[in-house]
Write a protein that holds these residues in place. Structure first.
Motif, PDB file in Angstrom:
ATOM      1  N   SER A 112       0.272  11.614  16.878  1.00 17.66           N
ATOM      2  CA  SER A 112      -0.225  12.218  15.812  1.00 17.66           C
ATOM      3  C   SER A 112       0.592  11.484  14.482  1.00 17.66           C
ATOM      4  O   SER A 112       0.119  11.418  13.301  1.00 17.66           O
ATOM      5  CB  SER A 112       0.286  13.899  15.659  1.00 17.66           C
ATOM      6  N   LEU A 113       1.820  11.029  14.746  1.00 15.99           N
ATOM      7  CA  LEU A 113       2.545  10.370  13.743  1.00 15.99           C
ATOM      8  C   LEU A 113       1.674   9.059  13.443  1.00 15.99           C
ATOM      9  O   LEU A 113       1.892   8.535  12.218  1.00 15.99           O
ATOM     10  CB  LEU A 113       3.838   9.949  14.126  1.00 15.99           C
ATOM     11  N   ILE A 114       1.415   8.295  14.377  1.00 21.69           N
ATOM     12  CA  ILE A 114       0.783   7.026  14.208  1.00 21.69           C
ATOM     13  C   ILE A 114      -0.675   7.074  13.205  1.00 21.69           C
ATOM     14  O   ILE A 114      -1.019   6.598  12.353  1.00 21.69           O
ATOM     15  CB  ILE A 114       0.269   6.526  15.524  1.00 21.69           C
ATOM     16  N   ASN A 115      -1.640   8.252  13.735  1.00 17.20           N
ATOM     17  CA  ASN A 115      -2.662   8.479  12.981  1.00 17.20           C
ATOM     18  C   ASN A 115      -2.422   8.929  11.423  1.00 17.20           C
ATOM     19  O   ASN A 115      -3.224   8.571  10.565  1.00 17.20           O
ATOM     20  CB  ASN A 115      -3.433   9.687  13.694  1.00 17.20           C
ATOM     21  N   ALA A 116      -1.511   9.732  11.328  1.00 17.58           N
ATOM     22  CA  ALA A 116      -0.854  10.036   9.941  1.00 17.58           C
ATOM     23  C   ALA A 116      -0.580   8.773   9.067  1.00 17.58           C
ATOM     24  O   ALA A 116      -0.570   8.870   7.859  1.00 17.58           O
ATOM     25  CB  ALA A 116       0.107  11.354   9.896  1.00 17.58           C
ATOM     26  N   LYS A 117       0.116   7.933   9.654  1.00 12.56           N
ATOM     27  CA  LYS A 117       0.231   6.563   9.120  1.00 12.56           C
ATOM     28  C   LYS A 117      -0.602   5.347   8.981  1.00 12.56           C
ATOM     29  O   LYS A 117      -0.070   4.064   8.757  1.00 12.56           O
ATOM     30  CB  LYS A 117       1.827   6.182   9.406  1.00 12.56           C
ATOM     31  N   LYS A 118      -1.626   5.521   9.484  1.00 14.36           N
ATOM     32  CA  LYS A 118      -2.586   4.416   9.613  1.00 14.36           C
ATOM     33  C   LYS A 118      -2.809   3.739   8.441  1.00 14.36           C
ATOM     34  O   LYS A 118      -2.884   4.060   7.264  1.00 14.36           O
ATOM     35  CB  LYS A 118      -3.922   4.668   9.958  1.00 14.36           C
ATOM     36  N   GLY A 119      -2.851   2.465   8.344  1.00 15.30           N
ATOM     37  CA  GLY A 119      -2.819   1.433   7.312  1.00 15.30           C
ATOM     38  C   GLY A 119      -1.445   0.947   6.749  1.00 15.30           C
ATOM     39  O   GLY A 119      -1.441   0.379   5.707  1.00 15.30           O
ATOM     40  N   GLN A 120      -0.516   1.970   7.086  1.00 11.41           N
ATOM     41  CA  GLN A 120       1.050   1.615   6.556  1.00 11.41           C
ATOM     42  C   GLN A 120       1.791   0.677   7.383  1.00 11.41           C
ATOM     43  O   GLN A 120       1.364   0.464   8.626  1.00 11.41           O
ATOM     44  CB  GLN A 120       1.438   3.014   6.598  1.00 11.41           C
ATOM     45  N   VAL A 121       2.769   0.386   6.846  1.00  9.47           N
ATOM     46  CA  VAL A 121       3.908  -0.431   7.707  1.00  9.47           C
ATOM     47  C   VAL A 121       4.840   0.714   8.093  1.00  9.47           C
ATOM     48  O   VAL A 121       5.350   1.529   7.350  1.00  9.47           O
ATOM     49  CB  VAL A 121       4.613  -1.591   6.845  1.00  9.47           C
ATOM     50  N   ILE A 122       5.030   0.518   9.429  1.00  9.85           N
ATOM     51  CA  ILE A 122       6.006   1.667  10.208  1.00  9.85           C
ATOM     52  C   ILE A 122       7.391   0.966  10.691  1.00  9.85           C
ATOM     53  O   ILE A 122       7.331  -0.347  10.982  1.00  9.85           O
ATOM     54  CB  ILE A 122       5.308   2.366  11.226  1.00  9.85           C
ATOM     55  N   ASN A 123       8.153   1.646  10.987  1.00  8.19           N
ATOM     56  CA  ASN A 123       9.411   1.060  11.512  1.00  8.19           C
ATOM     57  C   ASN A 123       9.580   1.772  12.942  1.00  8.19           C
ATOM     58  O   ASN A 123       9.727   2.896  12.917  1.00  8.19           O
ATOM     59  CB  ASN A 123      10.649   1.023  10.733  1.00  8.19           C
ATOM     60  N   LEU A 124       9.684   0.908  13.976  1.00 11.01           N
ATOM     61  CA  LEU A 124       9.834   1.658  15.337  1.00 11.01           C
ATOM     62  C   LEU A 124      11.254   1.218  15.895  1.00 11.01           C
ATOM     63  O   LEU A 124      11.828   0.048  15.694  1.00 11.01           O
ATOM     64  CB  LEU A 124       8.853   1.160  16.488  1.00 11.01           C
ATOM     65  N   SER A 125      11.984   2.099  16.369  1.00  6.76           N
ATOM     66  CA  SER A 125      13.303   2.189  17.174  1.00  6.76           C
ATOM     67  C   SER A 125      12.849   1.676  18.577  1.00  6.76           C
ATOM     68  O   SER A 125      12.254   2.980  18.925  1.00  6.76           O
ATOM     69  CB  SER A 125      14.288   3.027  16.544  1.00  6.76           C
TER      70      SER A 125
END
Length: 269
Positions: free
Chosen positions: A240-253
């Motif tokens: 759900s978080l990935i779908n909400a941020k598609k097209g963006q740069v994310i930071n994974l720990s």
């Protein structure tokens, strides 16, 4: 109860743990026992697929010992599992029924598991048959002697044993999906949670070729701890978080073999 035909398999939003004790009716067992993967409704499938469904899906085959590797190969090509069918039957089931179900749900691919002999079951069936008995009675009337015959009719019930061969049938259904991250994940088991002393985090089980996850060198076995600082409680939560941020740069720990590290990833739109 017959043995389970398939071992557990984690795919994109699909967990295969086939029961193997359900009996197929005379109808299409692949339709009767179809299960969507974690809420993959027709509407969600339509929204997530990369193109229109084909008139005839791609058909692949696998055995109980190879289907995991076959499914992983298709996942790496960008196919997401959206459902499964599994059942036992004492009657031969044509694979066309699996193809018909794939068409019905508009799947791009169906992996048909080769039928697997599961043993035999013995049941009894009740058979009623007519019976009759005749009795003879002596009759004396004055100086005349004779006899009278009487017939009695009824039924008797026999229980006849019937032995049937049981065969496990199964199929996995996929669509060619839009790839946003390209990593399939699964929740941690109890032993892993105890070892890590936390209920949070999900483990990567597969990575799609040429995806953002692939380009960022995420590996099978990595544990995703957080996304943009938010702790991940389940595979569905991460999705759900990935779908909400598609097209963006994310930071994974993440952690890999006990070592923590960070990854900045550009998601596909």
């Amino acid at each position: 109860m017959t043995p389970r035909p398939f071992k557990p398999l984690a795919l994109a939003a699909l967990f295969i743990g086939l029961a193997g004790c359900k009996m197929a009716p005379p109808l299409n067992g692949y339709t009767q026992y179809y299960q969507s993967a974690n809420g993959f409704t027709p509407e969600i499938i339509a929204a997530e697929r990369s193109g229109p469904p084909p008139a005839v899906p791609i058909i692949d085959h696998a055995t109980l010992s190879t289907y995991e590797n076959v499914a992983r190969t298709w996942f790496r090509r960008g196919y997401a599992a959206v459902g499964k069918s599994e059942f036992n039957s004492s009657m031969p089931i044509p694979e066309q029924q699996a193809i018909d179900q794939a068409k019905a749900i508009k799947a791009d691919l169906v992996i048909i598991i080769e039928p697997q002999y599961q043993g035999t079951t013995t049941t009894t069936t009740k058979v009623s048959r007519p019976t009759s008995s005749t009795s003879v009675t002596s009759v004396t009337a004055g100086k005349l002697n004779g006899s009278a015959t009487t017939s009695t009719y009824g039924t008797t019930t026999d229980y006849v044993p019937i032995t049937q061969k049981q065969v496990a049938y199964g199929a996995l259904y996929f669509v060619k999906a839009h790839i946003i991250l390209g990593a399939a994940t699964i929740e941690l088991d109890e032993a892993e949670r105890q070892s890590r002393q936390t209920n949070y985090g999900v483990k990567i089980t597969m990575v799609s070729d040429d995806s953002p996850a692939f380009k960022a060198d995420l590996l099978i076995g990595d544990t995703i701890e957080k996304l943009d600082g938010q702790r991940i409680s389940s595979a569905a939560h991460l999705s759900s978080l990935i779908n909400a941020k598609k097209g963006q740069v994310i930071n994974l720990s993440l952690t890999r073999k006990g070592k923590a590290f960070e990854k900045s990833i550009q998601l596909n739109n």
